[in-house]
Motif scaffolding. Structure first.
Motif, PDB file in Angstrom:
ATOM      1  N   VAL A   1       0.848  -1.190   0.000  1.00 27.89           N
ATOM      2  CA  VAL A   1       0.000   0.000   0.000  1.00 27.89           C
ATOM      3  C   VAL A   1       0.885   1.243   0.000  1.00 27.89           C
ATOM      4  N   ALA A   2       0.624   2.157  -0.930  1.00 27.31           N
ATOM      5  CA  ALA A   2       1.403   3.398  -1.046  1.00 27.31           C
ATOM      6  C   ALA A   2       0.779   4.476  -0.163  1.00 27.31           C
ATOM      7  N   SER A   3       0.795   4.240   1.147  1.00 29.18           N
ATOM      8  CA  SER A   3       0.058   5.104   2.080  1.00 29.18           C
ATOM      9  C   SER A   3       0.831   6.337   2.514  1.00 29.18           C
ATOM     10  N   ASN A   4       2.128   6.189   2.736  1.00 34.91           N
ATOM     11  CA  ASN A   4       2.946   7.278   3.271  1.00 34.91           C
ATOM     12  C   ASN A   4       2.319   7.823   4.556  1.00 34.91           C
ATOM     13  N   GLY A   5       1.757   6.912   5.353  1.00 40.25           N
ATOM     14  CA  GLY A   5       1.185   7.293   6.645  1.00 40.25           C
ATOM     15  C   GLY A   5      -0.002   8.235   6.549  1.00 40.25           C
ATOM     16  N   GLY A   6      -0.660   8.266   5.385  1.00 40.72           N
ATOM     17  CA  GLY A   6      -1.807   9.147   5.213  1.00 40.72           C
ATOM     18  C   GLY A   6      -1.453  10.545   4.751  1.00 40.72           C
ATOM     19  N   SER A   7      -0.203  10.731   4.345  1.00 35.36           N
ATOM     20  CA  SER A   7       0.229  12.034   3.826  1.00 35.36           C
ATOM     21  C   SER A   7      -0.488  12.344   2.511  1.00 35.36           C
TER      22      SER A   7
ATOM     23  N   GLN B   1      -6.248   6.589   5.070  1.00 32.58           N
ATOM     24  CA  GLN B   1      -7.084   7.019   3.954  1.00 32.58           C
ATOM     25  C   GLN B   1      -8.025   8.144   4.391  1.00 32.58           C
ATOM     26  N   ALA B   2      -8.503   8.063   5.619  1.00 26.96           N
ATOM     27  CA  ALA B   2      -9.432   9.082   6.124  1.00 26.96           C
ATOM     28  C   ALA B   2      -8.765  10.431   6.335  1.00 26.96           C
ATOM     29  N   THR B   3      -7.429  10.450   6.463  1.00 23.52           N
ATOM     30  CA  THR B   3      -6.733  11.709   6.746  1.00 23.52           C
ATOM     31  C   THR B   3      -6.240  12.428   5.501  1.00 23.52           C
ATOM     32  N   THR B   4      -6.441  11.836   4.322  1.00 27.38           N
ATOM     33  CA  THR B   4      -5.957  12.470   3.096  1.00 27.38           C
ATOM     34  C   THR B   4      -7.046  12.469   2.029  1.00 27.38           C
ATOM     35  N   SER B   5      -6.982  13.460   1.154  1.00 24.85           N
ATOM     36  CA  SER B   5      -7.910  13.485   0.019  1.00 24.85           C
ATOM     37  C   SER B   5      -7.372  12.635  -1.139  1.00 24.85           C
ATOM     38  N   ARG B   6      -6.109  12.254  -1.047  1.00 23.84           N
ATOM     39  CA  ARG B   6      -5.480  11.416  -2.075  1.00 23.84           C
ATOM     40  C   ARG B   6      -6.020   9.993  -1.953  1.00 23.84           C
ATOM     41  N   GLU B   7      -6.371   9.400  -3.072  1.00 19.77           N
ATOM     42  CA  GLU B   7      -6.755   7.986  -3.021  1.00 19.77           C
ATOM     43  C   GLU B   7      -5.489   7.155  -2.881  1.00 19.77           C
ATOM     44  N   ILE B   8      -5.384   6.432  -1.785  1.00 21.35           N
ATOM     45  CA  ILE B   8      -4.187   5.630  -1.530  1.00 21.35           C
ATOM     46  C   ILE B   8      -4.253   4.356  -2.378  1.00 21.35           C
TER      47      ILE B   8
ATOM     48  N   TRP C   1      -7.790  -4.025  -0.773  1.00 23.10           N
ATOM     49  CA  TRP C   1      -7.723  -3.068   0.338  1.00 23.10           C
ATOM     50  C   TRP C   1      -8.151  -3.758   1.637  1.00 23.10           C
ATOM     51  N   ALA C   2      -9.231  -4.516   1.583  1.00 17.18           N
ATOM     52  CA  ALA C   2      -9.720  -5.216   2.782  1.00 17.18           C
ATOM     53  C   ALA C   2      -8.647  -6.169   3.320  1.00 17.18           C
ATOM     54  N   SER C   3      -7.954  -6.853   2.438  1.00 10.66           N
ATOM     55  CA  SER C   3      -6.886  -7.761   2.851  1.00 10.66           C
ATOM     56  C   SER C   3      -5.748  -6.991   3.525  1.00 10.66           C
ATOM     57  N   MET C   4      -5.395  -5.846   2.952  1.00  6.72           N
ATOM     58  CA  MET C   4      -4.308  -5.049   3.522  1.00  6.72           C
ATOM     59  C   MET C   4      -4.709  -4.418   4.853  1.00  6.72           C
ATOM     60  N   VAL C   5      -5.968  -4.007   4.972  1.00  6.47           N
ATOM     61  CA  VAL C   5      -6.445  -3.439   6.248  1.00  6.47           C
ATOM     62  C   VAL C   5      -6.480  -4.525   7.318  1.00  6.47           C
TER      63      VAL C   5
END
Length: 139
Positions: free
Chosen positions: A59-65, A120-127, A106-110
């Motif tokens: 997941v390319a999350s970058n901690g929600g950045s 995901q909730a902290t960014t407007s970017r689709e992770i 996504w469900a598997s990764m969560v």
């Protein structure tokens, strides 16, 4: 041992994942090797992953950045990447999960790392979920 960043990659490489494959909360880690889009140098990253139908998901999350992680930008610029899972290092072809397949991935990764939903909730970017498919050399 709670490894992060470069020390995590180094221990993983030194021990073929004996130290570093198993991480926090039962997660498993792979190493992703990309080429820096500006430097041209090899970059290595320890990432939580899950197997999915013979491929590896990250997941390319970058901690929600609001900005994606550098490794994601690097693989978009140069998709010739390598992956190491324990002692198995191989070339891989990365792709972003399609809108149809992403919900299950996504469900598997969560399930592996519940914080992804918070990120995901902290960014407007689709992770994105990145699918790393092993490249087999023909002949």
């Amino acid at each position: 041992m709670d490894l992060h960043g470069a020390p995590h990659v180094q221990r993983y490489l030194e021990t073929n994942g004996e130290d570093g494959y198993h991480w926090r909360n039962g997660t498993t880690i792979l190493l992703l090797f990309t080429t820096g889009r500006r430097s041209g140098e090899q970059r290595s990253h320890a990432l939580i992953f899950r197997e999915h139908r013979g491929a590896h998901l990250v997941v390319a999350s970058n901690g929600g950045s609001d900005t994606p992680p550098a490794w994601f930008l690097n693989l978009l610029a140069d998709p010739d990447v390598e992956v190491q899972v324990r002692g198995d290092r191989f070339r891989a072809r990365p792709r972003v999960a399609t809108p149809e397949e992403k919900p299950a991935m996504w469900a598997s990764m969560v399930e592996a790392w519940p914080d992804y939903d918070r990120y995901q909730a902290t960014t407007s970017r689709e992770i994105p979920v990145v699918v790393l498919e092993r490249v087999t050399d023909a002949g």
